[in-house]
Design a protein around this motif. Structure first.
Motif, PDB file in Angstrom:
ATOM      1  N   SER A 101      -0.045  61.236 -92.847  1.00 53.79           N
ATOM      2  CA  SER A 101      -0.101  62.420 -93.712  1.00 53.79           C
ATOM      3  C   SER A 101      -0.852  62.115 -95.006  1.00 53.79           C
ATOM      4  N   ALA A 102      -0.579  60.967 -95.594  1.00 52.72           N
ATOM      5  CA  ALA A 102      -1.249  60.581 -96.835  1.00 52.72           C
ATOM      6  C   ALA A 102      -2.743  60.370 -96.610  1.00 52.72           C
ATOM      7  N   GLU A 103      -3.073  59.606 -95.591  1.00 52.35           N
ATOM      8  CA  GLU A 103      -4.486  59.284 -95.352  1.00 52.35           C
ATOM      9  C   GLU A 103      -5.284  60.524 -94.943  1.00 52.35           C
ATOM     10  N   ARG A 104      -4.684  61.443 -94.229  1.00 54.81           N
ATOM     11  CA  ARG A 104      -5.370  62.703 -93.878  1.00 54.81           C
ATOM     12  C   ARG A 104      -5.685  63.532 -95.118  1.00 54.81           C
ATOM     13  N   ASN A 105      -4.971  63.283 -96.191  1.00 55.35           N
ATOM     14  CA  ASN A 105      -5.209  63.978 -97.457  1.00 55.35           C
ATOM     15  C   ASN A 105      -6.059  63.161 -98.422  1.00 55.35           C
ATOM     16  N   GLY A 106      -6.607  62.056 -97.962  1.00 54.09           N
ATOM     17  CA  GLY A 106      -7.521  61.270 -98.784  1.00 54.09           C
ATOM     18  C   GLY A 106      -6.919  60.095 -99.518  1.00 54.09           C
ATOM     19  N   PHE A 107      -5.615  59.878 -99.385  1.00 50.27           N
ATOM     20  CA  PHE A 107      -5.004  58.729-100.051  1.00 50.27           C
ATOM     21  C   PHE A 107      -5.561  57.431 -99.460  1.00 50.27           C
ATOM     22  N   VAL A 108      -5.709  56.435-100.326  1.00 52.23           N
ATOM     23  CA  VAL A 108      -6.258  55.136 -99.955  1.00 52.23           C
ATOM     24  C   VAL A 108      -5.151  54.092-100.073  1.00 52.23           C
ATOM     25  N   ARG A 109      -5.054  53.224 -99.070  1.00 47.92           N
ATOM     26  CA  ARG A 109      -4.098  52.115 -99.158  1.00 47.92           C
ATOM     27  C   ARG A 109      -4.585  51.149-100.224  1.00 47.92           C
ATOM     28  N   GLU A 110      -3.724  50.919-101.209  1.00 45.29           N
ATOM     29  CA  GLU A 110      -4.094  50.050-102.319  1.00 45.29           C
ATOM     30  C   GLU A 110      -3.401  48.696-102.262  1.00 45.29           C
ATOM     31  N   GLY A 111      -2.362  48.598-101.466  1.00 48.53           N
ATOM     32  CA  GLY A 111      -1.690  47.314-101.372  1.00 48.53           C
ATOM     33  C   GLY A 111      -0.406  47.400-100.584  1.00 48.53           C
ATOM     34  N   VAL A 112       0.158  46.227-100.352  1.00 48.00           N
ATOM     35  CA  VAL A 112       1.446  46.103 -99.673  1.00 48.00           C
ATOM     36  C   VAL A 112       2.398  45.389-100.625  1.00 48.00           C
ATOM     37  N   LEU A 113       3.550  45.981-100.815  1.00 51.43           N
ATOM     38  CA  LEU A 113       4.608  45.362-101.616  1.00 51.43           C
ATOM     39  C   LEU A 113       5.518  44.646-100.621  1.00 51.43           C
ATOM     40  N   GLY A 147       4.264  67.497 -92.523  1.00 48.40           N
ATOM     41  CA  GLY A 147       4.139  66.457 -93.542  1.00 48.40           C
ATOM     42  C   GLY A 147       2.762  66.439 -94.174  1.00 48.40           C
ATOM     43  N   THR A 148       1.726  66.541 -93.359  1.00 47.82           N
ATOM     44  CA  THR A 148       0.360  66.564 -93.872  1.00 47.82           C
ATOM     45  C   THR A 148       0.154  67.765 -94.785  1.00 47.82           C
ATOM     46  N   ASP A 149       0.690  68.904 -94.393  1.00 48.14           N
ATOM     47  CA  ASP A 149       0.568  70.112 -95.201  1.00 48.14           C
ATOM     48  C   ASP A 149       1.352  69.991 -96.507  1.00 48.14           C
ATOM     49  N   VAL A 150       2.541  69.400 -96.460  1.00 45.77           N
ATOM     50  CA  VAL A 150       3.339  69.210 -97.681  1.00 45.77           C
ATOM     51  C   VAL A 150       2.578  68.328 -98.664  1.00 45.77           C
ATOM     52  N   VAL A 151       1.999  67.223 -98.180  1.00 44.16           N
ATOM     53  CA  VAL A 151       1.229  66.338 -99.065  1.00 44.16           C
ATOM     54  C   VAL A 151       0.072  67.114 -99.691  1.00 44.16           C
ATOM     55  N   LEU A 156       4.298  77.877-103.764  1.00 42.52           N
ATOM     56  CA  LEU A 156       3.015  77.243-103.484  1.00 42.52           C
ATOM     57  C   LEU A 156       2.828  77.253-101.969  1.00 42.52           C
ATOM     58  N   ARG A 157       1.637  77.638-101.512  1.00 37.94           N
ATOM     59  CA  ARG A 157       1.416  77.809-100.074  1.00 37.94           C
ATOM     60  C   ARG A 157       0.376  76.841 -99.536  1.00 37.94           C
ATOM     61  N   GLY A 158       0.675  76.294 -98.371  1.00 41.34           N
ATOM     62  CA  GLY A 158      -0.288  75.518 -97.608  1.00 41.34           C
ATOM     63  C   GLY A 158      -0.681  76.312 -96.388  1.00 41.34           C
ATOM     64  N   ASN A 159      -1.096  75.621 -95.331  1.00 45.36           N
ATOM     65  CA  ASN A 159      -1.439  76.295 -94.083  1.00 45.36           C
ATOM     66  C   ASN A 159      -0.211  76.628 -93.252  1.00 45.36           C
ATOM     67  N   LYS A 160       0.791  75.745 -93.282  1.00 44.28           N
ATOM     68  CA  LYS A 160       1.986  75.908 -92.451  1.00 44.28           C
ATOM     69  C   LYS A 160       3.261  76.078 -93.255  1.00 44.28           C
ATOM     70  N   VAL A 161       3.274  75.509 -94.463  1.00 42.98           N
ATOM     71  CA  VAL A 161       4.507  75.481 -95.247  1.00 42.98           C
ATOM     72  C   VAL A 161       4.299  76.026 -96.646  1.00 42.98           C
ATOM     73  N   GLY A 162       5.407  76.394 -97.256  1.00 40.41           N
ATOM     74  CA  GLY A 162       5.436  76.772 -98.650  1.00 40.41           C
ATOM     75  C   GLY A 162       6.416  75.881 -99.387  1.00 40.41           C
ATOM     76  N   LEU A 163       6.131  75.598-100.636  1.00 41.32           N
ATOM     77  CA  LEU A 163       7.033  74.843-101.495  1.00 41.32           C
ATOM     78  C   LEU A 163       7.589  75.822-102.512  1.00 41.32           C
ATOM     79  N   ARG A 164       8.916  75.934-102.555  1.00 43.07           N
ATOM     80  CA  ARG A 164       9.562  76.876-103.461  1.00 43.07           C
ATOM     81  C   ARG A 164      10.708  76.181-104.175  1.00 43.07           C
ATOM     82  N   ALA A 165      11.297  76.889-105.117  1.00 42.05           N
ATOM     83  CA  ALA A 165      12.464  76.372-105.829  1.00 42.05           C
ATOM     84  C   ALA A 165      13.600  76.129-104.838  1.00 42.05           C
ATOM     85  N   ARG A 166      14.432  75.167-105.150  1.00 44.33           N
ATOM     86  CA  ARG A 166      15.601  74.859-104.329  1.00 44.33           C
ATOM     87  C   ARG A 166      16.630  75.955-104.514  1.00 44.33           C
TER      88      ARG A 166
END
Length: 180
Positions: free
Chosen positions: A139-151, A105-109, A2-12
């Motif tokens: 990284s999460a917020e740049r990808n659209g994730f929303v803070r839903e709470g604090v544990l 990190g942003t690209d991995v997300v 799987l390819r992003g802009n900077k990184v690829g995710l592959r099998a270990r």
């Protein structure tokens, strides 16, 4: 792969494991901040290594993260807790110290979102991270994730309880990033 802009995710690959173990697992602080289990030493080459992949496990999909430019191993990524009934999962990642601060990190997300929403047909992705993990929060917020709470005081890390932030992203909120 799987390819992003900077990184690829592959099998270990087998030769990824000693590098990831030395740089991510064998450091008790790094491990304690990333995992919900206590650190314990693992002998190199052990069949008990949490970095080994069980290809039959359907609820946990680990990847090795590589630079697209040269194929260098930069870390690990995972889609875990996959719930096929509720069509949800959690995402996580760990970058080698030499790979931090480079936007990987942003690209991995982004690539994990592509895998979860497009390949797996999920409806919701979730991230739990320590409240002081500013790189993951960005990284999460740049990808659209929303803070839903604090544990509050939910993570035992090296002798103290720390807060965790819960972030979520629904498929209809997701804006795929097109590779450059």
């Amino acid at each position: 792969m799987l390819r992003g802009n900077k990184v690829g995710l592959r099998a270990r690959h087998e030769d990824d494991i000693p590098i990831l173990q030395a740089e991510l697992y064998d450091d008790p602080v790094t491990h304690s901040r990333a995992q919900a289990t206590p650190w314990r030493p693992i002998t190199p080459g052990s069949k008990d290594s949490p970095l080994l992949v069980d290809d039959k496990e359907q609820g946990h999909v680990p990847f090795s993260v590589v630079e697209l430019a040269g194929g260098t191993l930069v870390g690990t990524a995972v889609l875990w807790g996959i719930d096929t009934h509720n069509r949800s999962a959690h995402i996580g990642l760990g970058l080698r110290p030499s790979a931090r601060g480079k936007g990987y990190g942003t690209d991995v997300v982004a690539v994990l979102c592509q895998y979860g929403f497009v390949v797996r047909g999920l409806r919701r992705l979730q991230i739990e991270t320590l409240a002081d993990n500013f790189a993951m929060l960005r990284s999460a917020e740049r990808n659209g994730f929303v803070r839903e709470g604090v544990l509050r005081s939910s993570a035992w890390v090296m002798g103290e309880f720390l807060d965790e932030v819960l972030l979520g992203l629904l498929v209809h909120e997701w804006k795929p990033v097109s590779p450059s």
